[in-house]
Design a protein around this motif. Structure first.
Motif, mmCIF file in Angstrom:
data_model
loop_
_atom_site.group_PDB
_atom_site.id
_atom_site.type_symbol
_atom_site.label_atom_id
_atom_site.label_comp_id
_atom_site.label_asym_id
_atom_site.label_seq_id
_atom_site.Cartn_x
_atom_site.Cartn_y
_atom_site.Cartn_z
ATOM 1 N N GLU A 124 82.766 -82.590 -13.605
ATOM 2 C CA GLU A 124 81.442 -81.993 -13.763
ATOM 3 C C GLU A 124 80.703 -82.025 -12.439
ATOM 4 O OE1 GLU A 124 78.850 -83.195 -17.106
ATOM 5 O OE2 GLU A 124 80.654 -84.187 -17.854
ATOM 6 N N SER A 125 79.742 -81.133 -12.297
ATOM 7 C CA SER A 125 78.959 -81.118 -11.067
ATOM 8 C C SER A 125 78.233 -82.454 -10.912
ATOM 9 C CB SER A 125 77.951 -79.980 -11.115
ATOM 10 O OG SER A 125 77.091 -80.093 -10.018
ATOM 11 N N LEU A 126 78.183 -82.943 -9.677
ATOM 12 C CA LEU A 126 77.695 -84.310 -9.444
ATOM 13 C C LEU A 126 76.266 -84.507 -9.930
ATOM 14 C CD1 LEU A 126 78.348 -87.077 -8.207
ATOM 15 C CD2 LEU A 126 77.474 -86.226 -6.053
ATOM 16 N N THR A 181 82.283 -82.160 -7.431
ATOM 17 C CA THR A 181 82.408 -82.434 -8.856
ATOM 18 C C THR A 181 82.841 -83.872 -9.047
ATOM 19 O OG1 THR A 181 84.643 -81.573 -8.798
ATOM 20 C CG2 THR A 181 82.945 -80.078 -9.579
ATOM 21 N N PHE A 182 82.255 -84.497 -10.050
ATOM 22 C CA PHE A 182 82.571 -85.868 -10.390
ATOM 23 C C PHE A 182 83.158 -85.860 -11.787
ATOM 24 C CE2 PHE A 182 80.992 -89.869 -12.408
ATOM 25 C CZ PHE A 182 81.755 -90.744 -11.670
ATOM 26 N N ARG A 183 84.387 -86.259 -11.925
ATOM 27 C CA ARG A 183 85.104 -86.213 -13.197
ATOM 28 C C ARG A 183 84.991 -84.830 -13.838
ATOM 29 N NH1 ARG A 183 87.095 -90.853 -14.231
ATOM 30 N NH2 ARG A 183 86.074 -92.823 -13.764
ATOM 31 N N GLU A 228 74.748 -83.006 -12.272
ATOM 32 C CA GLU A 228 74.543 -82.875 -13.717
ATOM 33 C C GLU A 228 75.138 -84.055 -14.472
ATOM 34 O OE1 GLU A 228 76.181 -79.067 -14.688
ATOM 35 O OE2 GLU A 228 74.788 -78.128 -13.267
ATOM 36 N N HIS A 229 75.930 -84.831 -13.769
ATOM 37 C CA HIS A 229 76.615 -85.927 -14.443
ATOM 38 C C HIS A 229 75.675 -87.121 -14.588
ATOM 39 C CE1 HIS A 229 79.875 -88.482 -15.693
ATOM 40 N NE2 HIS A 229 80.671 -87.426 -15.683
ATOM 41 N N ASP A 230 75.465 -87.579 -15.812
ATOM 42 C CA ASP A 230 74.472 -88.628 -16.050
ATOM 43 C C ASP A 230 74.887 -89.979 -15.473
ATOM 44 O OD1 ASP A 230 72.989 -86.810 -17.361
ATOM 45 O OD2 ASP A 230 73.776 -87.312 -19.359
ATOM 46 N N ASP A 231 76.161 -90.295 -15.577
ATOM 47 C CA ASP A 231 76.595 -91.632 -15.188
ATOM 48 C C ASP A 231 76.879 -91.746 -13.695
ATOM 49 O OD1 ASP A 231 76.535 -92.119 -17.861
ATOM 50 O OD2 ASP A 231 78.634 -91.537 -18.133
ATOM 51 N N ALA A 232 76.786 -90.614 -13.014
ATOM 52 C CA ALA A 232 77.245 -90.608 -11.625
ATOM 53 C C ALA A 232 76.476 -91.600 -10.760
ATOM 54 C CB ALA A 232 77.111 -89.204 -11.042
#
Lengths: 712, 332
Positions: free
Chosen positions: A444-446, A440-442, A448-452
C-alpha cells in the motif's frame, strides 16, 4: 629515551635528527593530583610523520597542546621540551617569554584542529585569517598570500573562491584543507594535527592524507598526526606511538607496530578495527573502557582490560623499554606472551568465509518497502538579489531511485556526505515527503498505511541528542511499550525493559533503568536508542550513521548487537554509512546489499562481497581505495583516483553521468548521456555505467581531460 | 514567496491592522470625546449639521456616512498623514507629533546607544576578568541596577539634582530664552535638559546589556577559534575586538533594534516626570484631556516606529552576520 634517537629504522635509513625532544613531560590538574599526560618522553625526528593513536579521553590531545605550551587552564605543564632548529640552535619551549612564545607558535610549530568549522572566526572571510596571521608575524602580506594561493592550489582548492568565502560557505573538506593551508602559511617546520580528518568522509580523509604526504615532502615538514583511527594513520606514518590512559605504551617504526605489535592494547586495537581485508570473525571489540584521570588503575594501566595480565601487572608499572633491536619501545611485562597469545589475522585468505546467511533471493514475495523512481527535491536558499528574480534553485537530493526491501532485509546506503543517502533513508521511513515517484509499504502507499508510522523507526547518529536528557532510561523505554502493549502493567513493562537491557549487555539492569542519559557512556546511549526503536516492534529501522559517533573500539560491538537483535525482532535495517569497512561488516553478516549513492542516484548495488572483490562502477572503486587497510605494502603515496576531490554542487549537477567530472575513466559519451542502472550479467546486483556494456559507443569516444586513456 | 517581499508586505498589513484597531476602539469606547462634545455643542444650541461638521473636522470622520465609508475615509486620512485635530490643543495631531517626536527619538536613541556601548564595555571586561572581584561586584551592581525601574531613578534624580541642588533644569527640552538653531548655546541647553532623562533611562539597561554581553563573551572565549587565533600569534587587542566582541555582540544586535522600538513607547512616564515635551508627554496629555485623536495619533506613531525597527533588524541581520542567509534556509 636515548635509545630512541640512536638508531633509526626508517625506510630511507636517514640519520635520526630529532627536531623535538620531549622529556618527562606531565600535564596535571587539581593541584597535581590527576594526570592527563604522564611522563611523556618522545623524540620527534625531523621530516618524519609520527602517528599518535589513542582512544578518546586518553590524553592524546593534551600531548598536542603540551608541545605548543598551550595547555588549557587550569592544567599545569611540567617537564622539558627542546626544539632544535635546522641551523643547530635549540629552543627550550617552556623557557620562552610570552612574546617569544607568540612568535614561536605558527612560525616554527603550527597546529591543525579537528573541527575546521570551529577553528575559523565565523564572521570573517578566509582571506582575513591569512592576512592577519601574516601581519601579526611581520611577514610581507603580498608574498605570504601568493604562498597561500600556492598552498591552496596544491590542496586542490580554487584559491580565489576559497579566500573570498566565509567559513560556513565551504564544505567540511574544503574548510579542513583551508585550515591546513592556514597552518602552513608561515612555512613552519612542524605541523601538529589533532584528529584533522575525523569529522570528514572517508574519501575526503584519504584524499587529504595523500595531499599531506605530498606537502610533507615538498615543504620538508615534520608532521605529528594524532588520531583514534589506527588504520588511517598507518597509511602515512613513518613511526607510530600508541597512547593509553595518559601514557605512551608503545612507540616504534610503523612496520614494526603493524606487523609485530608488542603491547596487548596495540594488538587489541589492530584486531578491533573493521578491516576489509581480514576475515569477519577475526574482528573483536576491546572489552571495557579507558580509565578517567581520577581513577587510573595501579600497576600497568591496561591490566583490567588485558587478556594476558598477571599479578605482576596489577602491582608493578612497566616502563617504556626497547624490546627489539630497533627503536621499538613497549611498556609491558609480557611482550612475548602477548605476541604469542594474541594473534592478529591480516591474511586475506578466508576474508570472505561462509558466515553469510543465505542471501534472500525470494524476490517474488511481497516486498516490505518498494520505491519506484523516488524523487526528493529541495528549493535551495539564495542570495538577496537572486531572490527577487528568477526561479529558485532546486537541489535534487534524491533523483529517481528505485529499490525494494524485503522483510528482514538489510540495505546499506553508502556514499559521501551530500549524496542524498540520509534524505533517501528518511523518505523511505516516511519522515521526508517525496516530491515524485512512489513508496509502497506492504503493497500500500506509504502515507495511506495506518501502521507505517509505528512500523518504521529511526536511530540517529548522535545518541546524546536523540535522548531526552530529563527522562530516566525506564521512562524513555516505557514510551514505545505503551504503544505496542497498551494494556501491560507497570511491573510488566519494567520486567520487559530490564530483560532487554540485560540482553543488550547493560547490567545490572535495575541500576541502569533509574539513570538519566548523561550518566551513560556513548556506547550505552546508542544501545538505549536502539532498544527504544526496537521496542516499537518495527518492520524496518533506519540507522543513520548510527555508529559514527561511537568510539572505534566499540563500533563492532554495536554492529554485532544490531545484527543479533535483527533476528530477534525480525526487522529490516536501512543502514547509512560513509565507511565501506563498516558497511561491509554489517551487510556481509546479515547477507544484505550495499547501495552506493552518488548525487542523488544509486550507481551500484550488490552484495558486500561482490562490491569489494569486483567493483564495477568507478565510484565504488574510489570508495574502495579510500578505505584504509592495514597491509604493510599500502601507502597513501598514491594519488587519489579521482580527477576532482570535491563533490560537485548539487544545485547544478553535471550532465550525463553525474560522476563524469571526477571519474578517472570518463569519456566524451559520459558528458552527454546518462547510464541506467542495469543488472550485472555475471554477478549479483546492478550497476549504472557504460563500461558494463561491451559494445556501447563509450568505448569509441575520447577520454576526458585528465582521464585515463587506457583503463585497466 | 520571496522572503524580502513577504517581509515588506507585512509592514503595511501591520499598520493597517493598528489603524483598524484604533478606528474600532474610538467607536467602542463609551462616553468618548465625541459623545461628550456632541452633548456640549447641543447644549449650546448648535444644529445637528453643524455639530457633525465640527466632529468631522476634529477626527476626519463624517458621522452621517455609513461605517465602511467612515472607515475608508479614516484610512485615506491616515495615508495622507491626516490624523485629525487635537481637541485639547486645537491643532492638527500630525503637527503636535511632528514637534514632539524628535525629542523622544533623541532621548531614546541616545540613551539606548549609551546603554549598549557602556553595557558591552562593562560586560566584556567582566568576561575577561571572569571570577575576579571586579567581575562579581560588576555582576552584583548590574543585577541591582536592572531590577530598579527607570522612573525611580528619574524621580530620585529630579528631587536631588534638579530641585534640591539645582544642577539640572526641572522641565522642558531647552531653555526658552535661547533661540532654537544650530548654535553652541542651544546645543548645550538641549543636552543640559536631556541629561537627567537620558541617564535615568540608561542605567538599568546598562546592567542587563552588561550581563548578556558577559555571558556571550565567556561563551565565545571558550570557542576553539579564539584558541586557534591565540596560537596563530594574533595580538590580544585584535582577538578581543574581531574575535570575541564581534561574535558576542552579533546575537545582541536584533535585540538592540527591538529595544529602540520598545523604548519609544516606554518614555511615557519618563517624559511626564521631567515634563519633557516628547511623544509620551503628549500621550498623557491626551489621556488626561480625553483627547482621543491625539492619543490615537501617538499610538499610531509608536506602533509604526516599532514595526519599522523590527523590519530594519530583520532586513539587516543577514548583512551583518554572514552566517544568516535571510529567510527560511534549510539544509538537505
Amino acid at each position: 629515551m636515548s635509545s630512541d634517537t640512536l638508531t633509526s629504522q626508517g625506510s630511507d635509513e636517514r640519520q635520526p635528527d630529532p627536531i623535538l625532544e620531549i622529556t618527562d613531560t606531565n600535564v596535571t590538574y587539581t593541584d597535581g593530583e590527576s594526570y592527563v599526560l604522564e611522563d611523556a618522553s618522545v623524540s620527534i625526528h625531523r621530516d618524519e610523520i609520527l602517528g599518535i593513536v589513542g582512544e578518546s579521553g586518553s590524553g592524546k590531545s593534551m600531548f598536542a597542546s603540551a608541545i605548543l605550551d598551550a595547555v588549557p587552564d587550569p592544567g599545569v605543564l611540567s617537564g622539558q621540551l627542546i626544539y632544535n632548529r635546522r641551523d643547530g640552535t635549540t629552543v627550550d619551549i617552556l623557557g620562552l617569554s610570552d612574546e617569544q612564545l607568540r612568535a614561536f607558535r605558527w612560525e616554527e610549530i603550527a597546529m591543525v584542529f579537528q573541527g575546521a568549522m570551529h577553528s575559523f572566526n565565523p564572521t570573517m572571510k578566509i582571506k582575513t585569517h591569512f592576512t592577519e596571521t601574516l601581519q601579526s608575524h611581520d611577514r610581507s602580506v603580498g608574498e605570504g598570500m601568493s604562498f597561500a594561493r600556492e598552498l591552496l592550489e596544491s590542496l586542490y582548492l580554487e584559491p580565489e573562491r576559497v579566500l573570498n568565502a566565509y567559513p560556513h560557505e565551504l564544505s567540511g573538506g574544503m574548510q579542513q584543507r583551508a585550515l591546513i593551508a592556514l597552518s602552513m602559511v608561515l612555512n613552519p617546520e612542524v605541523l601538529i594535527m589533532d584528529e584533522p580528518t575525523a569529522a570528514l568522509d572517508l574519501l575526503m580523509q584519504r584524499s587529504i592524507l595523500s595531499l599531506l604526504n605530498d606537502l610533507q615532502e615538498e615543504y620538508d615538514l615534520t608532521i605529528v598526526f594524532i588520531t583514534h583511527d589506527l588504520p588511517l594513520v598507518a597509511g602515512i606514518a613513518d613511526r607510530m606511538a600508541i597512547i593509553y590512559a595518559f601514557e605512551f605504551v608503545e612507540i616504534g617504526p610503523r612496520d614494526a607496530i603493524i606487523a609485530n605489535a608488542a603491547h596487548p592494547y596495540t594488538r587489541a586495537l589492530l584486531q578491533a578495527t573493521p578491516n576489509i581485508n581480514s576475515p569477519l570473525e577475526a574482528m573483536q571489540s576491546i572489552e571495557g573502557q579507558g580509565p578517567a584521570p581520577a581513577n587510573v588503575p595501579s600497576g600497568c594501566r591496561f591490566h583490567p582490560r588485558c587478556p594476558v595480565a598477571t599479578d605482576e601487572c596489577e602491582s608493578v608499572e612497566p616502563t617504556l623499554d626497547a624490546h627489539d633491536a630497533n627503536n621499538h619501545r613497549v611498556a609491558c611485562h609480557h611482550v612475548e606472551r602477548a605476541r604469542e597469545e594474541l594473534t592478529i589475522s591480516t591474511d586475506e585468505e578466508g576474508a570472505f568465509s561462509a558466515t553469510e546467511r543465505t542471501t534472500q533471493t525470494t524476490t517474488d514475495a511481497e516486498s516490505l518497502l518498494e520505491l519506484s523512481d523516488l524523487q526528493v527535491h529541495f528549493e535551495a536558499s539564495q542570495g538577496v538579489i537572486e531572490q527577487f528574480i528568477g526561479e529558485p534553485d532546486v537541489v535534487k537530493a534524491v533523483d529517481g531511485v528505485s529499490l525494494s526491501i524485503e522483510a528482514q532485509d538489510l540495505v546499506c546506503l553508502l556514499g559521501e556526505s551530500g549524496c542524498g543517502k540520509t534524505t533517501l533513508g528518511k523518505a523511505m521511513i516516511g519522515l521526508q515527503e517525496p516530491t515524485g515517484g512512489s513508496i509502497t509499504f506492504r503493497g500500500e502507499s506509504l502515507d495511506e498505511h495506518d501502521d507505517a508510522r509505528a512500523a518504521l523507526q529511526i536511530i540517529h547518529q548522535d545518541p546524546s541528542s536523540a535522548l531526552n536528557p530529563n527522562r530516566r532510561i525506564v521512562d524513555i523505554l516505557s514510551e514505545p511499550l505503551l504503544h505496542t502493549h497498551p494494556n501491560a502493567s507497570i511491573t510488566e513493562r519494567r520486567r520487559r525493559i530490564t530483560s532487554l537491557l540485560e540482553r543488550i549487555g547493560m547490567t545490572p539492569a535495575d541500576a541502569y533503568i533509574e539513570r538519566y542519559p548523561h550518566q551513560l557512556s556513548g556506547g550505552e546511549k546508542q544501545r538505549v536508542v536502539l532498544s527504544r526503536a526496537l521496542l516499537m516492534d518495527p518492520d524496518a529501522v533506519l540507522a543513520d550513521e548510527a555508529i559514527s559517533a561511537v568510539d572505534v573500539s566499540l563500533r563492532i560491538e554495536i554492529m554485532d548487537l544490531l545484527l543479533e537483535l535483527q533476528e530477534e525482532f525480525e526487522t529490516s535495517y536501512l543502514f547509512i554509512s560513509h565507511d565501506l569497512s563498516n558497511a561491509r561488516y554489517i551487510t556481509e553478516h546479515a547477507g544484505g546489499r550495499i547501495a552506493v549513492m552518488y548525487l542523488g542516484e544509486i550507481v551500484e548495488i550488490g552484495s558486500a562481497q561482490r562490491l569489494l572483490t569486483d567493483p564495477r562502477h568507478p565510484y565504488t572503486e574510489v570508495l574502495r581505495w579510500a578505505t584504509p587497510d592495514l597491509g604493510l605494502d599500502t601507502d597513501a603515496d598514491d594519488e587519489p583516483p579521482v580527477r576532482e576531490i570535491d563533490v560537485p554542487d548539487p544545485i547544478d549537477p553535471p550532465t550525463g553521468c553525474r560522476f563524469h567530472t571526477r571519474c578517472p575513466v570518463a569519456r566524451e559519451t559520459c558528458v552527454e548521456t546518462s547510464p541506467e542502472l542495469r543488472d550485472c550479467e555475471d554477478g549479483d546486483g546492478a550497476v549504472a555505467c557504460f563500461r558494463e556494456e561491451p559494445d556501447h559507443q563509450y568505448w569509441e569516444s575520447d577520454p576526458l581531460d585528465g582521464a585515463s586513456e587506457h583503463p585497466e | 514567496m520571496n522572503y524580502y517581499l513577504r517581509r515588506t508586505i507585512r509592514i503595511p498589513a501591520t499598520i493597517l491592522g493598528v489603524a483598524t484597531l484604533t478606528f474600532g476602539l474610538i467607536r467602542l469606547l463609551p462616553g468618548g470625546p465625541f459623545t461628550q462634545l456632541r452633548i456640549q455643542l447641543r447644549r449650546r444650541g448648535m444644529d445637528a449639521q453643524e455639530i457633525n461638521a465640527r466632529i468631522e473636522a476634529l477626527q476626519n470622520i463624517r458621522p452621517e456616512k455609513s461605517l465602511p465609508e467612515q472607515y475608508l475615509d479614516y484610512l485615506i486620512g491616515v495615508v495622507q498623514l491626516d490624523l485629525g485635530q487635537s481637541i485639547s490643543l486645537n491643532k492638527p495631531v500630525i503637527e503636535v507629533i511632528g514637534q514632539a517626536l524628535p525629542w523622544t527619538v533623541f532621548i531614546v536613541v541616545v540613551s539606548t546607544l549609551l546603554m549598549f556601548v557602556l553595557g558591552v564595555l562593562l560586560g566584556s571586561l567582566q568576561a575577561y576578568w571572569e571570577g575576579t572581584t571586579f567581575d562579581s561586584v560588576g555582576s552584583g551592581l548590574s543585577i541591582l541596577f536592572m531590577s530598579i525601574p527607570y522612573y525611580i531613578y528619574a524621580v530620585a534624580f529630579l528631587v536631588v539634582l534638579a530641585f534640591s541642588w539645582g544642577v539640572f533644569p526641572t522641565s522642558a527640552a531647552a531653555d526658552r530664552s535661547i533661540e532654537a538653531g544650530f548654535t553652541v548655546a542651544y546645543a548645550v541647553s538641549v543636552l543640559h535638559h536631556a541629561a537627567l532623562p537620558i541617564i535615568s533611562f540608561t542605567i538599568g539597561g546598562v546592567g542587563s546589556t552588561a550581563l548578556s554581553m558577559r555571558g556571550n563573551s565567556i561563551q565565545v572565549l571558550g570557542r576553539e577559534f579564539v584558541e586557534v587565533a591565540r596560537l596563530r600569534g594574533l595580538s590580544d587587542q585584535r582577538i578581543a575586538t574581531r574575535y570575541v566582541a564581534m561574535n558576542a555582540i552579533l546575537p545582541m544586535y536584533t535585540g538592540l533594534l527591538l529595544l529602540v522600538g520598545f523604548r519609544l513607547g516606554g518614555t511615557v512616564v519618563l517624559e511626564e516626570i521631567f515634563t519633557y515635551p516628547g511623544l509620551g508627554f503628549y500621550l498623557i496629555e491626551g489621556v488626561n484631556a480625553n483627547d482621543y485623536p491625539l492619543m490615537m495619533g501617538c499610538f499610531m506613531v509608536i506602533t509604526i516606529a516599532l514595526v519599522l525597527a523590527v523590519y530594519f533588524a530583520d532586513m539587516t541581520y543577514g548583512l551583518i552576520d554572514p552566517r544568516i542567509s535571510v529567510g527560511d534556509a534549510d539544509e538537505y
